[in-house]
Motif scaffolding. Structure first.
Motif: not given
Ligand SMILES: [Zn+2]
Ligand SMILES: [Zn+2]
Ligand SMILES: [Zn+2]
Length: 366
Positions: A63-67, A71-75, A84-89
């Motif tokens: 899971f993205c570190a921001n999970a 705040v984030c459910n991206w893998l 981080m995911c492709r959005s949070c990075r």
């Molecule tokens: Zn994320």
């Protein structure tokens, strides 16, 4: 947006869900697969637990570190060493969590940003990070006004050479509504802010750097007029009375860059909403259709349409239906805008601009 199902139980799930309401499975969104996955832990211990998609032994994720902040459910693919995911990075500054309410604001803002990235990834639009060393990486500051010794330092939502700043104060409904009323706007959302500001970014990348300035100027006007003076004039005098014939919003009249950003946001609103209607198998029988036909399946695949005509024809009907539905619920129009022929030409220009680079980029999945 696509329609997602839980691979474990077959129930409908939504993009923002982190667990299935029916069977309780943990859910994550994989931007690489453009799909939601029900996942189960295969290496639950350690710093970065490994999760596997239900029924797919080849897809392992973190899971993205921001999970960790909710705040984030991206893998993130397990073989990707990015935390981080492709959005949070793309985040540079995140909200100060020592301020009460900021976690909730961050959740709302991040949700809107993920929705933005869903579309950018669907379009294969370039989203370079700072680590890639390009001239104009895409970076976000998600921050609120700052209390200093000399008073409050106001933070303005805006774009500057790849840096998009979002004032998280507008995650509060009362604050966003206060600003909407103050500015006399019919529509103001967090997602709308992201889609507007990213329009400025892609003006730099696709118009300025893509040698499209002449075609841009013939539709939107000459952007070399003084930007600061143009905004000042707009804020003191407002839009000219005849603006609705040629502009999607009053603010679009402020400067050709603002017109482009407003139009870009509407292109994203229309394509995303039509994809949702298409994914749900919606069909309509609206007698007010402009071509006089009596029905439409929302059969248009807006992400792969070569021109915007078919998209606009479907949108004309879907938006009328949408507004009728929300009025029945005592709500304001979902889409309080009118598209003139000139505005449609601007949207078509943006559509071709995005499609041209989409064809150049990696093939899009169906
Ligand atoms: Zn994320
Ligand atoms: Zn389920
Ligand atoms: Zn703008």
């Amino acid at each position: 947006m696509k329609h997602f199902i839980c691979q474990n139980c077959g129930s409908t799930v939504f993009f923002r869900n982190s667990s299935c309401v029916s069977c309780g499975s943990k859910l994550g969104y994989s931007p690489d697969h453009e799909n939601m996955f029900a996942v189960h832990p295969i290496e639950p211990e350690g710093e970065r637990p490994v999760w596997r998609a239900a029924g797919d032994a080849s897809s392992n994720f973190h899971f993205c570190a921001n999970a960790a902040h909710g705040v984030c459910n991206w893998l993130v693919r397990a073989d990707d060493d990015q935390p981080m995911c492709r959005s949070c990075r793309h985040n540079h500054l995140a909200p100060d969590l020592s301020i009460p309410g900021n976690l909730m604001r961050w959740q709302r803002v991040e949700q809107a940003k993920q929705h933005l990235f869903y579309s950018l990834i669907r379009w294969r639009l370039p989203t370079p990070t700072q680590a890639e060393g390009v001239a104009e990486p895409l970076v976000f500051d998600l921050v609120g006004d700052v209390q200093t010794e000399n008073g409050v330092k106001r933070i303005y939502t805006g774009h500057d050479s790849g840096l998009i700043t979002i004032n998280i104060a507008e995650a509060d409904d009362d604050e966003r509504e206060r600003r909407r009323l103050g500015l006399g706007e019919p529509y103001r959302t967090l997602l709308g802010h992201f889609r507007h500001e990213i329009g400025h970014y892609y003006w730099d990348i696709l118009v300025r750097d893509g040698n499209m300035l002449d075609a841009f100027r013939s539709l939107f006007g000459d952007e070399r007029i003084d930007y600061g003076a143009a905004l000042q004039r707009y804020h003191s005098q407002g839009a000219p009375p005849e603006w609705p014939g040629a502009f999607i919003s009053a603010y679009a009249t402020a400067h050709p860059w603002e017109d482009f950003a407003e139009s870009f946001a509407h292109h994203m609103h229309i394509v995303d909403t039509l994809e949702t209607a298409h994914a749900l198998g919606l069909s309509l029988d609206v007698r007010a259709a402009r071509d006089g036909s009596l029905k439409t399946d929302v059969a248009v695949d807006a992400y792969h349409a070569d021109t915007f005509d078919a998209v606009i024809a479907a949108w004309a009907q879907v938006s009328v239906a949408l507004n009728s539905l929300t009025r029945s619920l005592g709500q304001q129009d979902a889409y309080p805008f009118v598209l003139s022929r000139t505005i449609e030409q601007k949207l078509d220009f943006i559509h071709r601009l995005i499609r041209a680079q989409q064809v150049d980029a990696a093939p899009a999945s169906a």
